[in-house]
Write a protein that holds these residues in place. Structure first.
Motif, mmCIF file in Angstrom:
data_model
loop_
_atom_site.group_PDB
_atom_site.id
_atom_site.type_symbol
_atom_site.label_atom_id
_atom_site.label_comp_id
_atom_site.label_asym_id
_atom_site.label_seq_id
_atom_site.Cartn_x
_atom_site.Cartn_y
_atom_site.Cartn_z
ATOM 1 N N ASP A 175 -2.546 -1.147 5.678
ATOM 2 C CA ASP A 175 -1.708 -1.664 4.594
ATOM 3 C C ASP A 175 -0.471 -2.367 5.141
ATOM 4 O OD1 ASP A 175 -3.376 -0.685 2.546
ATOM 5 O OD2 ASP A 175 -2.472 1.306 2.697
ATOM 6 N N GLU A 204 6.632 -5.346 0.226
ATOM 7 C CA GLU A 204 6.657 -6.559 1.034
ATOM 8 C C GLU A 204 7.733 -6.426 2.101
ATOM 9 O OE1 GLU A 204 7.521 -9.657 -1.731
ATOM 10 O OE2 GLU A 204 9.655 -9.190 -1.849
ATOM 11 N N ALA A 205 7.583 -7.204 3.145
ATOM 12 C CA ALA A 205 8.554 -7.146 4.238
ATOM 13 C C ALA A 205 9.903 -7.697 3.769
ATOM 14 C CB ALA A 205 8.049 -7.948 5.426
ATOM 15 N N TYR A 206 10.954 -7.057 4.220
ATOM 16 C CA TYR A 206 12.314 -7.533 4.006
ATOM 17 C C TYR A 206 12.830 -7.961 5.368
ATOM 18 C CZ TYR A 206 17.343 -7.475 3.005
ATOM 19 O OH TYR A 206 18.672 -7.821 2.864
ATOM 20 N N ARG A 233 0.517 -6.620 4.860
ATOM 21 C CA ARG A 233 1.767 -7.040 4.215
ATOM 22 C C ARG A 233 2.813 -7.510 5.206
ATOM 23 N NH1 ARG A 233 -1.090 -3.619 1.615
ATOM 24 N NH2 ARG A 233 -1.148 -3.581 -0.673
ATOM 25 N N THR A 242 13.570 -1.222 -7.990
ATOM 26 C CA THR A 242 13.299 -1.679 -6.626
ATOM 27 C C THR A 242 14.054 -0.804 -5.635
ATOM 28 O OG1 THR A 242 15.153 -3.243 -6.641
ATOM 29 C CG2 THR A 242 12.993 -4.069 -7.376
ATOM 30 N N LEU A 274 4.218 -5.848 7.607
ATOM 31 C CA LEU A 274 5.232 -4.834 7.872
ATOM 32 C C LEU A 274 5.099 -4.335 9.300
ATOM 33 C CD1 LEU A 274 4.852 -2.747 4.596
ATOM 34 C CD2 LEU A 274 6.554 -4.510 5.060
ATOM 35 N N GLY A 326 -3.361 -5.467 -5.506
ATOM 36 C CA GLY A 326 -2.440 -5.497 -4.380
ATOM 37 C C GLY A 326 -1.405 -4.400 -4.389
ATOM 38 N N SER A 327 -1.392 -3.576 -5.441
ATOM 39 C CA SER A 327 -0.398 -2.515 -5.481
ATOM 40 C C SER A 327 -0.868 -1.306 -4.686
ATOM 41 C CB SER A 327 -0.098 -2.108 -6.924
ATOM 42 O OG SER A 327 -1.202 -1.432 -7.486
ATOM 43 N N ALA A 374 11.390 -2.770 4.405
ATOM 44 C CA ALA A 374 10.473 -3.162 3.339
ATOM 45 C C ALA A 374 11.187 -3.123 1.999
ATOM 46 C CB ALA A 374 9.265 -2.234 3.306
ATOM 47 N N ARG A 375 10.768 -4.030 1.127
ATOM 48 C CA ARG A 375 11.234 -4.017 -0.255
ATOM 49 C C ARG A 375 10.114 -3.416 -1.110
ATOM 50 N NH1 ARG A 375 15.158 -7.105 -2.529
ATOM 51 N NH2 ARG A 375 14.990 -8.693 -0.919
ATOM 52 N N THR A 412 4.511 -2.291 -5.428
ATOM 53 C CA THR A 412 4.221 -3.383 -4.504
ATOM 54 C C THR A 412 5.213 -3.283 -3.349
ATOM 55 O OG1 THR A 412 5.671 -4.911 -5.710
ATOM 56 C CG2 THR A 412 3.330 -4.896 -6.304
#
Length: 886
Positions: free
Chosen positions: A623, A701-703, A627, A643, A629, A583-584, A635-636, A699
């Motif tokens: 992508d 992910e949505a923020y 995720r 991070t 997005l 998943g990365s 995004a985080r 990785t």
């Protein structure tokens, strides 16, 4: 009003553009300044890119370090020099010479570099001085020395205009070196030069290219090994050149055949369609005049040196070197990366292209009359800061760079500096991430105040001349180091009173016991008078005593190895050494068009800040969808070491499975997006010591913030709400975008310490909070927060900063969130040279039915200066045409 114009050199990239700076003597500090390209400079012939065009925006005193500081208090220069000299001397006395180190920069002038290198390697007794060029050029240096026998670039900018094929490898020339790219495009138009781009991303350099190989990151060596095999099998060999001027082909070809036995194998490794590889190989095979331009996409890799040599190998095989319009060309990132290499600014070099062989150590010792000559290489950048962390280096002096942002493993580096006994920072900027960790801060001269020389990517030495007085108590870096050397006790060896004095010694050393054995020789300049130094015209090296400047190297087929032969170097590619979890994605990093390094200069310019106003993560649509997005969302981003939060840009220019994040943002400009904190320092080229900055598993992910907002303010502030924020310059002040989790923050908790009366509006039911700070009806700042979106446009509010006093309608508008009069929002800047925003561009295209870049240029001037915005203008035109058809 009188004016004077000074010829100088741009302080940004390694193109080394000439600048005409005109100063109007209007009574202010140095007078107001305008700049234009120098039509007589061989690098740019009158052109400037967006960064160069906007240089006047960076010349104010805002953010300047104006006086020395010792342990947090203001000090005199005498006190500061004594403190530096005393602490370095005490550290050496207690722990030995290798307990001190300098970390310097391609932003220094050659004279600064020379004096610093001489002090450390000749008089402090250690070679622990390295440069941020280790992060961008070290692999080219190592590859050149293995192949040519010297770090000496063979080609010239003119070769770009004489080539029939230009291959850009890991080089977004259109954005990173736009003036060179315009020369390439002009050659294409004039003589149908073909352009192929080898780059994982579809960058602006791909626009107008004949082929784009969207290669898997880290597989360039395999591609060029395969090309070597293909050329050999097809008989495309310059047999005479190989026999008379090279060595090592048999073993090199054997290694290449084992590594890349077929086109199909190369295509599989590089993740390319086989037909693309075939087309590229055929183009290279059938074209004699080929220039291969490579940059950070090659160098910033754990196998960068081998990739450089794989490129050199194909030029050696075909004899495409030393002649017009052909050769490998390493394009440098910084204005004086080349000058730093000339004086030995890297830890594994001595001065004047000499190394640590006993006879070279002895030669430099005798020339300098050095009492404590270093006899072995010092610590390279990554190892240097590891040594700080481990307590082996106890005093470090950082000059003109910001490693707390730019170095990989920046989180650990900051911890190392926090516990280091002595941290000294010389900089022209008061507040940098590294400067905040310093015990001693020394105010250095900035561009417009500095006087000396720089060397660009094609070995042209140019003068950078001062045209404004020193700001505050700032001093040139060579002067600072000279005073420290004298205070330690080395006054006789450091007699310098002018940069010309330093330059003459540098030139004399280059010729000392040379006799043509070393590539770098500017002995013909060793006896320049001060007046001759002042008028020194741009010209390349070598400049041997009594000879003319040498424009193109290796024209006679002789190289700087012991036997005069170029060396083929066997290369075995090592694709994708970093492990990836399920998943990365693979993180790539690099520059944007209008920003420079950590934005200490370009971040001051509203125009330059408007093209890419926030840190933005580029991601492929597939992508992004996987995720959750969305384009324009947040995004985080997480890696094994850190991070970040960034805006999202969904684009098919990005390869699936990979993301791109700019390198420029710091803690001064955003809440959490320092690239050095995301990239570890584990992957390092074993030959050059250059860290791999292009392939880090991440990785994403949505923020999803609970609220968003913005702050417009005259003062630069750093919010502390714990969520997302990003600051950029606007006319009259700063615009800060905000987002956070949880409930809307309390307005009193976000007071920021602004002076003046406040006017507030809140609507708890709708989740809206607004506040404005005013002093005598003059707007100091305004804050808009919303839990439901629907924030007003920023443009008209920014304009209120310019008003001396707000009328009643404007005051009401601050609370209503509606402009008191209809206003056109310029939108995100497309052309930074002429300040043309996306909204104005679209409106002109639609209303005037503009269909070509030329028509847009005639209507708005956009794209008519450096041309780096042309690909984007084309996209806007195409979008408008699609909408019209629909």
């Amino acid at each position: 009003m009188s004016e004077r114009t000074v010829r100088t050199t741009c302080p940004y990239c390694g193109v080394g553009c000439g600048v005409l700076a005109t100063v109007a003597e209007d009574g202010s500090l140095g007078g107001s300044v305008t700049v234009r390209g120098d039509p007589d400079h061989p690098a740019n012939k009158g052109r400037l890119c967006s960064k160069g065009t906007n240089l006047p925006d960076t010349l104010g005193l805002e953010g300047r370090l104006l006086h020395p500081e010792v342990d947090g208090r203001r000090a005199t220069w005498d006190e500061a020099i004594a403190a530096v000299a005393g602490r370095l001397s005490q550290t050496i006395e207690r722990h030995g010479p290798d307990s001190v180190a300098l970390y310097v920069s391609g932003q220094l002038l050659t004279e600064d570099y020379y004096v610093a290198n001489k002090l450390v390697k000749g008089f402090l007794g250690t070679a622990n001085i390295d440069t941020n060029s280790r992060l961008c050029m070290a692999s080219s240096v190592a590859g050149h020395k293995r192949g040519f026998g010297a770090d000496a670039v063979p080609v010239t900018y003119e070769d770009l205009e004489l080539a029939n094929l230009i291959v850009l490898v890991g080089s977004n020339l259109a954005w990173c070196h736009p003036i060179l790219h315009q020369r390439v495009l002009a050659a294409r138009q004039a003589r149908e030069t073909r352009i192929f781009v080898v780059d994982p991303r579809r960058t602006a350099a791909v626009d107008g290219a004949d082929g784009h190989l969207a290669i898997r990151p880290g597989t360039d060596a395999a591609l060029f090994n395969g090309l070597l095999v293909h050329l050999a099998d097809r008989g495309v060999i310059d047999a005479r050149f190989v026999a008379e001027n090279t060595a090592g082909l048999a073993k090199t070809l054997e290694a290449a055949r084992a590594d890349a036995p077929s086109v199909e194998q190369v295509a599989a490794v590089c993740d390319l369609p086989a037909e693309q590889v075939v087309a590229f190989y055929a183009e290279f095979e059938t074209t004699r005049r080929v220039v291969t331009v490579y940059s950070q996409g090659v160098n910033q890799s754990s196998q960068g040196t081998d990739t450089v040599n794989a490129i050199l190998n194909v030029h050696f095989l075909t004899g495409r070197i030393g002649q017009p319009g052909m050769g490998p060309f390493s394009v440098t990132g910084q204005p004086n990366a080349m000058g730093g290499r000339e004086v030995g600014g890297l830890a594994n070099q001595l001065a004047a292209h000499m190394g640590f062989e006993p006879e070279e150590v002895d030669r430099v010792r005798r020339f300098w009359n050095a009492p404590a000559m270093a006899t072995k290489p010092g610590l390279k950048a990554v190892d240097l800061f590891r040594a700080v962390d481990e307590g082996r280096v106890r005093a470090v002096w950082v000059m003109a760079t910001n490693p707390a942002v730019s170095m990989p493993g920046a989180g650990r580096l900051r911890q190392a500096l926090e516990k280091c006994e002595t941290v000294i920072v010389s900089d022209c900027i008061a507040d940098t991430d590294t400067g905040r960790l310093a015990h001693i801060r020394l105010p250095a001269a900035g561009w417009s105040e500095k006087d000396g020389t720089v060397t660009n990517s094609d070995r042209t030495i140019s003068r950078q001349r001062a045209f404004r007085p020193l700001s505050g108590e700032a001093r040139p870096d060579w002067w600072i180091v000279t005073q420290v050397a004298r205070a330690i006790g080395f006054a006789e060896a450091f007699p310098y009173e002018t940069p010309a004095h330093v330059f003459r010694e540098h030139a004399a050393l280059s010729a000392f016991e040379n006799g043509g054995a070393r590539a770098f020789d500017i002995g013909d300049l060793a006896d320049l008078t001060d007046a001759e130094f002042e008028t020194l015209a741009p010209a390349p090296w070598p400049r041997r005593l009594g000879g003319e400047p040498t424009r193109r190297l290796y024209t006679d087929g002789r190289f700087f190895t012991a036997d005069g032969r170029a060396r083929f170097v066997p290369v075995t590619s090592r694709p994708l050494p970093r492990s990836r979890s399920t998943g990365s994605l693979m993180l790539n990093s690099g520059r944007l068009r209008d920003q420079w390094h950590t934005m200490t200069r370009t971040g001051l310019s509203p125009r330059l800040s408007a093209h890419a106003p926030e840190p933005c993560l580029d991601i492929h649509p597939a992508d992004a969808e996987a995720r959750g997005l969305t384009d324009g969302g947040l995004a985080r981003i997480a890696t094994s070491v850190g991070t970040a939060l960034a805006r999202v840009r969904v684009t098919e220019a990005q390869r699936p499975g990979e993301v791109f994040l700019p390198m420029h943002w710091t803690d001064r400009f955003t809440g959490s997006c320092v690239i050095g904190r995301l990239v570890d320092d584990e992957a390092v080229d074993p030959v050059s010591g250059q860290p791999d900055l292009k392939r880090m598993p991440v990785t994403v992910e949505a923020y999803a913030p609970a609220w968003t907002g913005f702050l417009i303010t005259r003062e630069a502030v750093e919010p502390s709400h714990g969520g997302y924020w990003s600051r950029r310059a606007v006319p009259g002040g700063h615009l800060i975008e905000l987002a956070g989790e949880g409930a809307l923050p309390d307005l009193d908790a976000l007071a920021f310490g602004f002076a003046g009366a406040t006017v507030d509006y809140s609507d708890g039911a709708r989740g809206i909070l607004r506040r404005a700070w005013l002093t005598h009806d003059r707007l100091e700042a305004c804050l808009f927060l919303s839990a439901s979106g629907g924030l007003p446009g920023r443009g008209w509010l920014v304009e209120l900063l310019s008003a001396e006093a707000l009328e009643a309608p404007a005051r009401r508008a601050l609370l209503s969130g509606r402009s008191p009069v209809p206003m056109v929002d310029e939108g995100r800047t497309v052309c930074s040279c002429f300040g043309v925003g996306i909204n104005r561009l679209v409106a002109a295209i639609q209303s005037q039915r503009l269909t070509t870049v030329q028509e847009v240029g005639q209507a708005l001037k956009a794209g008519t200066n450096c041309g780096s915005c042309i690909p984007e203008i084309k996209e806007v035109i195409a979008d408008a045409q699609r909408c019209h058809v629909a």
